[in-house]
Design a protein around this motif. Sequence first.
Motif, short mmCIF file in Angstrom:
data_model
loop_
_atom_site.label_atom_id
_atom_site.label_comp_id
_atom_site.label_asym_id
_atom_site.label_seq_id
_atom_site.Cartn_x
_atom_site.Cartn_y
_atom_site.Cartn_z
N ASP A 1 -26.47 -43.65 13.86
CA ASP A 1 -26.36 -42.47 14.63
C ASP A 1 -27.17 -42.02 15.66
O ASP A 1 -28.71 -42.27 15.66
CB ASP A 1 -25.93 -41.35 13.70
CG ASP A 1 -27.37 -41.27 12.60
OD1 ASP A 1 -26.96 -39.70 12.49
OD2 ASP A 1 -27.21 -42.25 12.63
N HIS B 1 -23.35 -36.75 3.72
CA HIS B 1 -23.55 -37.20 4.96
C HIS B 1 -24.03 -38.62 4.84
O HIS B 1 -24.88 -38.36 4.20
CB HIS B 1 -23.59 -36.05 5.71
CG HIS B 1 -24.90 -36.27 6.31
ND1 HIS B 1 -25.59 -34.77 5.75
CD2 HIS B 1 -26.08 -36.86 7.49
CE1 HIS B 1 -27.00 -34.83 6.18
NE2 HIS B 1 -27.01 -36.23 7.26
N ALA C 1 -24.88 -41.41 8.43
CA ALA C 1 -25.00 -41.44 9.82
C ALA C 1 -24.59 -40.49 10.24
O ALA C 1 -25.68 -39.19 9.56
CB ALA C 1 -24.15 -42.54 10.09
N SER D 1 -35.77 -38.95 8.17
CA SER D 1 -36.88 -39.72 7.79
C SER D 1 -36.87 -40.70 7.13
O SER D 1 -37.96 -42.07 6.96
CB SER D 1 -37.41 -38.55 6.84
OG SER D 1 -37.02 -37.88 5.96
N THR D 2 -36.47 -41.30 5.80
CA THR D 2 -36.27 -42.63 5.20
C THR D 2 -36.60 -43.21 5.30
O THR D 2 -37.74 -44.35 4.56
CB THR D 2 -35.51 -41.45 3.98
OG1 THR D 2 -35.35 -40.39 2.93
CG2 THR D 2 -35.04 -42.78 2.55
N ASN E 1 -33.57 -40.51 16.46
CA ASN E 1 -33.41 -42.02 16.41
C ASN E 1 -34.55 -42.68 16.71
O ASN E 1 -34.59 -43.48 16.10
CB ASN E 1 -32.52 -41.52 15.44
CG ASN E 1 -32.33 -40.78 14.13
OD1 ASN E 1 -32.65 -40.11 14.19
ND2 ASN E 1 -30.21 -40.32 13.88
N GLY F 1 -28.48 -43.81 5.34
CA GLY F 1 -29.41 -42.78 4.96
C GLY F 1 -28.71 -41.92 3.91
O GLY F 1 -27.01 -41.89 4.49
N LEU F 2 -28.50 -40.50 3.31
CA LEU F 2 -27.83 -39.87 2.18
C LEU F 2 -28.24 -39.06 2.83
O LEU F 2 -29.60 -38.41 2.28
CB LEU F 2 -27.76 -40.27 1.04
CG LEU F 2 -27.14 -39.51 0.40
CD1 LEU F 2 -25.40 -39.29 0.69
CD2 LEU F 2 -26.90 -40.43 -1.67
N ARG G 1 -29.27 -38.26 17.37
CA ARG G 1 -28.56 -36.70 17.40
C ARG G 1 -28.93 -36.05 19.11
O ARG G 1 -28.84 -37.65 19.82
CB ARG G 1 -30.00 -36.10 17.38
CG ARG G 1 -30.39 -36.17 15.75
CD ARG G 1 -31.26 -37.20 15.11
NE ARG G 1 -31.07 -36.73 13.81
CZ ARG G 1 -32.01 -36.46 12.84
NH1 ARG G 1 -33.17 -36.36 13.48
NH2 ARG G 1 -32.56 -36.68 11.90
N LYS H 1 -32.36 -35.61 -4.04
CA LYS H 1 -31.43 -36.49 -3.58
C LYS H 1 -30.37 -36.81 -4.95
O LYS H 1 -28.79 -37.46 -5.02
CB LYS H 1 -31.39 -37.47 -2.51
CG LYS H 1 -32.02 -37.53 -1.39
CD LYS H 1 -31.28 -36.66 -0.53
CE LYS H 1 -31.82 -36.61 0.59
NZ LYS H 1 -32.04 -37.74 1.87
#
Length: 256
Positions: free
Chosen positions: A80, A156, A158, A51-52, A92, A150-151, A82, A209
């Motif tokens: 990456d 994790h 990607a 989302s970020t 994505n 992202g993170l 889904r 985060k």
Amino acid sequence: MPRLFPMAEPEVIISRDPDELARRAAAQWVALAATAIQSRGRFTVALSGGSTPKTLYSLLATPEFREKIDWNRVHLFWGDERCVPPDHPESNYRMVREALLRKIEFPPQNIHRMAGEKDPDTAAAEYEQELRNFFQTTAPAPAFDLVLLGLGEDGHTASLFPGSTTLKETTRWVATAYVERLHAHRLSLTLPVINAAAQVSFLVAGEGKSPIVKALLGKDSNPARYPAGQVRPVTGELTWFLTQDAAAEIAVSQNG
Ligand code: 6PG
């Protein structure tokens, strides 16, 4: 034995909120695109999901930014995906299409999406072949101009998850793995590809985060314990775009 620490210290840029973070990441995108297109005639980006980055993609579609970018020379890849069809709410690719692609003139042949709808192993092999055809390189890994990441709160990035076999990948460019926690398969660029990039930029927002940011960037941290901590560009640059709340537990001299 891979180098554990990058040549240069990562750049850490802290922003008030996700909008300011997106503006700074968009400015970096514009600058990198101009340089890459001038020197190599094209700008290659591996996009992040989640989302970020959505705020960034939406911002790039606004007149203020879209007119500063020669989109005909931009090639969009995904870091990456889904394992779902391109119209699925979790895709994505769909997220980027809705936030950016449907709002700008963009050459369809420059869209290089991962085929989340296919059998994961087939999709991974096909995407690796597409990268090989596109980059035409004899190097161990292709060098993207920009990789956006992202993170996750578990460290994790990607679709490289803690404990996953994909983290050990040293030759393949694209890997797939079943993520127990998500009960789902994922497709992901591997660490050798991410670490071969000229620029890697993390986009991290939200107080949720801050513990993992501390575990990665804090004093006495041991980042290599986490997939995101194994992102160390071999010769490229690394930037952490953080919101203030995501950076709440680390004290860094602001670069931004
Ligand atoms: C994905 C991503 C993933 C994401 C993180 C952070 O497909 O989900 O690529 O690595 O970047 O999970 O997600 P948020 O930005 O939603 O917090």
